[in-house]
Design a protein around this motif. Structure first.
Motif, PDB file in Angstrom:
ATOM      1  N   ARG A  95      -9.799 -14.702  -9.194  1.00 20.84           N
ATOM      2  CA  ARG A  95      -8.558 -15.200  -8.584  1.00 20.84           C
ATOM      3  C   ARG A  95      -8.539 -16.718  -8.439  1.00 20.84           C
ATOM      4  NH1 ARG A  95      -6.810 -10.719  -4.054  1.00 20.84           N
ATOM      5  NH2 ARG A  95      -8.122  -9.016  -4.768  1.00 20.84           N
ATOM      6  N   ARG A  96      -9.672 -17.373  -8.639  1.00 20.71           N
ATOM      7  CA  ARG A  96      -9.716 -18.828  -8.466  1.00 20.71           C
ATOM      8  C   ARG A  96      -8.915 -19.538  -9.555  1.00 20.71           C
ATOM      9  NH1 ARG A  96     -16.056 -19.757  -8.286  1.00 20.71           N
ATOM     10  NH2 ARG A  96     -15.809 -18.343 -10.061  1.00 20.71           N
ATOM     11  N   LYS A  97      -8.370 -20.688  -9.210  1.00 19.23           N
ATOM     12  CA  LYS A  97      -7.553 -21.447 -10.156  1.00 19.23           C
ATOM     13  C   LYS A  97      -8.420 -22.430 -10.938  1.00 19.23           C
ATOM     14  CE  LYS A  97      -3.248 -21.102  -7.526  1.00 19.23           C
ATOM     15  NZ  LYS A  97      -2.548 -20.296  -8.513  1.00 19.23           N
ATOM     16  N   SER A  98      -9.423 -21.889 -11.601  1.00 17.87           N
ATOM     17  CA  SER A  98     -10.302 -22.690 -12.456  1.00 17.87           C
ATOM     18  C   SER A  98     -10.879 -21.766 -13.520  1.00 17.87           C
ATOM     19  CB  SER A  98     -11.430 -23.325 -11.629  1.00 17.87           C
ATOM     20  OG  SER A  98     -12.195 -22.319 -10.981  1.00 17.87           O
ATOM     21  N   ALA A  99     -11.487 -22.373 -14.540  1.00 18.79           N
ATOM     22  CA  ALA A  99     -12.048 -21.566 -15.625  1.00 18.79           C
ATOM     23  C   ALA A  99     -13.119 -20.625 -15.077  1.00 18.79           C
ATOM     24  CB  ALA A  99     -12.642 -22.477 -16.689  1.00 18.79           C
ATOM     25  N   CYS A 100     -13.011 -19.346 -15.398  1.00 14.71           N
ATOM     26  CA  CYS A 100     -13.971 -18.363 -14.885  1.00 14.71           C
ATOM     27  C   CYS A 100     -15.199 -18.299 -15.791  1.00 14.71           C
ATOM     28  CB  CYS A 100     -13.325 -16.984 -14.770  1.00 14.71           C
ATOM     29  SG  CYS A 100     -12.967 -16.199 -16.356  1.00 14.71           S
ATOM     30  N   PHE A 101     -16.227 -17.620 -15.310  1.00 12.58           N
ATOM     31  CA  PHE A 101     -17.476 -17.490 -16.073  1.00 12.58           C
ATOM     32  C   PHE A 101     -17.229 -16.849 -17.439  1.00 12.58           C
ATOM     33  CE2 PHE A 101     -20.783 -14.408 -17.295  1.00 12.58           C
ATOM     34  CZ  PHE A 101     -21.809 -15.283 -17.625  1.00 12.58           C
ATOM     35  N   HIS A 103     -16.312 -18.671 -20.768  1.00 12.50           N
ATOM     36  CA  HIS A 103     -17.327 -19.391 -21.543  1.00 12.50           C
ATOM     37  C   HIS A 103     -18.026 -18.489 -22.561  1.00 12.50           C
ATOM     38  CE1 HIS A 103     -16.823 -22.843 -18.922  1.00 12.50           C
ATOM     39  NE2 HIS A 103     -17.025 -22.076 -17.866  1.00 12.50           N
ATOM     40  N   ILE A 104     -17.842 -17.171 -22.438  1.00 10.66           N
ATOM     41  CA  ILE A 104     -18.505 -16.250 -23.382  1.00 10.66           C
ATOM     42  C   ILE A 104     -17.493 -15.396 -24.146  1.00 10.66           C
ATOM     43  CG2 ILE A 104     -20.693 -16.161 -22.129  1.00 10.66           C
ATOM     44  CD1 ILE A 104     -19.794 -13.574 -20.822  1.00 10.66           C
ATOM     45  N   GLY A 105     -16.236 -15.834 -24.144  1.00  7.80           N
ATOM     46  CA  GLY A 105     -15.223 -15.196 -24.976  1.00  7.80           C
ATOM     47  C   GLY A 105     -14.631 -13.914 -24.441  1.00  7.80           C
ATOM     48  N   LEU A 106     -14.939 -13.539 -23.188  1.00  3.44           N
ATOM     49  CA  LEU A 106     -14.421 -12.288 -22.629  1.00  3.44           C
ATOM     50  C   LEU A 106     -13.212 -12.508 -21.724  1.00  3.44           C
ATOM     51  CD1 LEU A 106     -17.765 -10.410 -21.852  1.00  3.44           C
ATOM     52  CD2 LEU A 106     -16.258 -10.159 -23.828  1.00  3.44           C
ATOM     53  N   CYS A 107     -12.808 -13.762 -21.580  1.00  2.00           N
ATOM     54  CA  CYS A 107     -11.557 -14.102 -20.896  1.00  2.00           C
ATOM     55  C   CYS A 107     -10.935 -15.237 -21.696  1.00  2.00           C
ATOM     56  CB  CYS A 107     -11.813 -14.521 -19.446  1.00  2.00           C
ATOM     57  SG  CYS A 107     -10.307 -15.030 -18.578  1.00  2.00           S
ATOM     58  N   SER A 108     -10.152 -14.851 -22.687  1.00  2.00           N
ATOM     59  CA  SER A 108      -9.634 -15.850 -23.624  1.00  2.00           C
ATOM     60  C   SER A 108      -8.222 -15.457 -24.076  1.00  2.00           C
ATOM     61  CB  SER A 108     -10.566 -15.940 -24.840  1.00  2.00           C
ATOM     62  OG  SER A 108     -10.043 -16.799 -25.822  1.00  2.00           O
ATOM     63  N   GLY A 168      -7.126 -19.499 -15.491  1.00  2.00           N
ATOM     64  CA  GLY A 168      -7.537 -20.688 -14.752  1.00  2.00           C
ATOM     65  C   GLY A 168      -7.371 -21.958 -15.562  1.00  2.00           C
ATOM     66  N   ILE A 169      -7.564 -21.860 -16.872  1.00  2.00           N
ATOM     67  CA  ILE A 169      -7.375 -23.015 -17.765  1.00  2.00           C
ATOM     68  C   ILE A 169      -5.892 -23.229 -18.041  1.00  2.00           C
ATOM     69  CG2 ILE A 169      -7.809 -23.891 -20.094  1.00  2.00           C
ATOM     70  CD1 ILE A 169     -10.503 -22.408 -20.014  1.00  2.00           C
TER      71      ILE A 169
END
Length: 432
Positions: free
Chosen positions: A158-164, A167-172, A176-177
């Motif tokens: 829920r944070r307004k920043s790039a999530c973990f 960085h590994i292609g599972l949220c793309s 957040g970005i």
């Protein structure tokens, strides 16, 4: 519509399938009072009946007059179908005998760039785009979405920043970005892409895996046509994983309305393979596989499918007598030994897990020793394709056809059965 297939009594248990699926306990009016899933439907229902000390089980038995079930091709499908049926029918013993704290739900809020959330029943937010459940635990909900995430990226942070996971292609693309971008063409394109991913997740949770596979296939072709080959390969891998989850193309609504749905799909597979191989009939196929750790422990399996369905009573196991560790030689030995059993029904097709080198050796060996050889085909890998043993030529069949699904299902079952036998022998040797 759910209708009782058999009466609820101990004498009817022999009619239950020993396959993966969803089962229903129904009252005298054919209303579901309890719905569950199982890897082995017959064994699970037997457990319900045998548990005489559990109050909940006693109440389910007392309220039940009939049993029904729907077979699925994987545990993943069974999980989705179970949740969908519980959501539709709200069976009294799935609801009233559970503490609300144990019920977990997957929810998608109705908002721009929605995150996928995991909540308890008493924490359900308002204004939802979609919700899925109930599931028995948060752990199950997260495990389910981890499987889907390998095919369709989405965000749970829920944070307004790039999530973990970004960085590994599972949220793309990552919301957040996207939210940090200034209004413009890039933000519009990425927002539409994320929205598309969310709707594909909803389709998968609704059981429409085939639709999402078609969309991914379209994406892959588009990337390939534009010479964006790395992106095409990424989409191909996602599509392969999703296909593995569903194993076959199933629509749960069709399956719910038609109790013979899975039977009809199996017959479709069988008919398509008969057409592809240009055979006059295809009632029985046999598939063989070898499992080996050392020459002393080499074993092989033979699994049998009749009219598209497993025939486990006809399964056979072999210990390899030859000292060679060369796969084609071991398979040739097994096929020869099998064909000398004239008391066993002759198959219309024999399948091995192998390509031209294996087929060439096996067919040449059998020709020298036997007068009658059934049709033999091999399934070569990377990608899966069928090859005729007589001609060593590829067989024209698409990777997503019912015929290919049938052969893959037989190969996977032969591999499982051989490996199970191999492990049991190794275990016995270790404890001697």
């Amino acid at each position: 519509m759910i209708r009782g297939k058999i009466p609820f009594d101990t004498t009817s248990l022999k009619k239950l399938p020993r396959t993966t699926g969803v089962y229903f306990f129904l009252n005298k009016d054919n209303v579901p009072v309890y719905i569950g899933k199982a890897i082995n439907i017959a064994a699970r229902i037997s457990n319900h009946i045998a548990d005489i000390k559990n109050i909940k089980e006693a109440k389910i038995r007392e309220a039940s007059a009939y049993l029904d079930w729907r077979e699925t091709n994987s545990e993943f499908e069974a999980l989705l179908l179970e949740a969908k049926m519980i959501k539709k029918y709200s069976p009294v013993f799935n609801v009233s005998l559970k503490d609300d704290k144990t019920n977990a739900y997957i929810v998608i809020p109705k908002q721009k760039l929605p995150r996928i959330l995991f909540v308890r029943e008493n924490q359900m937010p308002e204004n939802l785009l979609f919700w899925f459940g109930p599931l028995t635990s948060m752990r199950m909900a997260r495990s389910l979405m981890r499987r889907i995430r390998r095919s369709i990226p989405f965000c749970t942070d829920r944070r307004k920043s790039a999530c973990f996971y970004s960085h590994i292609g599972l949220c793309s693309p990552c919301p957040g970005i996207i939210e940090k971008l200034k209004n413009g063409e890039e933000k519009t394109i990425l927002t539409a892409q994320y929205d598309r991913n969310i709707h594909r997740v909803i389709s998968v949770l609704n059981g429409n895996g085939e639709r999402v596979i078609r969309l991914l296939k379209h994406d892959m072709k588009e990337y390939s046509d534009n010479e964006r080959f790395e992106e095409a390969a990424l989409v191909r891998n996602r599509m392969t994983h999703l296909h593995e989850l569903f194993r076959k193309r199933l629509f749960f609504d069709e399956q719910l309305e038609d109790p013979l749905f899975l039977y009809k799909k199996r017959m479709e597979d069988s008919e398509d393979l008969k057409r592809v191989l240009a055979l006059p009939k295809l009632d029985r196929i046999e598939c063989f596989d070898v499992s080996i750790f050392s020459a002393k422990q080499a074993v092989a399996s033979m699994v049998v499918f009749t009219q598209g369905a497993q025939n486990k009573r006809e399964y056979r196991r072999f210990r390899i007598r030859h000292k060679s560790v060369y796969d084609p030689q071991m398979l040739a030995e097994v096929l020869k030994r099998r064909l000398t059993h004239i008391e066993w029904p002759l198959p219309d097709v024999m399948i091995i897990d192998g390509g031209r080198p294996q087929l060439r050796y096996i067919y040449t060996s059998l020709e020298k020793q036997l007068s009658i050889i059934p049709e033999i085909i091999g399934i070569a890998k990377r990608p899966d394709r069928l090859i005729c043993a007589r001609t060593l030529e590829p067989i024209a069949v698409t990777s997503d056809s019912p015929a290919m699904h049938y052969v893959q299902r037989a190969r996977d079952e032969a591999h499982r059965f051989a490996r199970k036998y191999h492990i049991s022998l190794r275990t016995k040797l270790q404890f001697k």
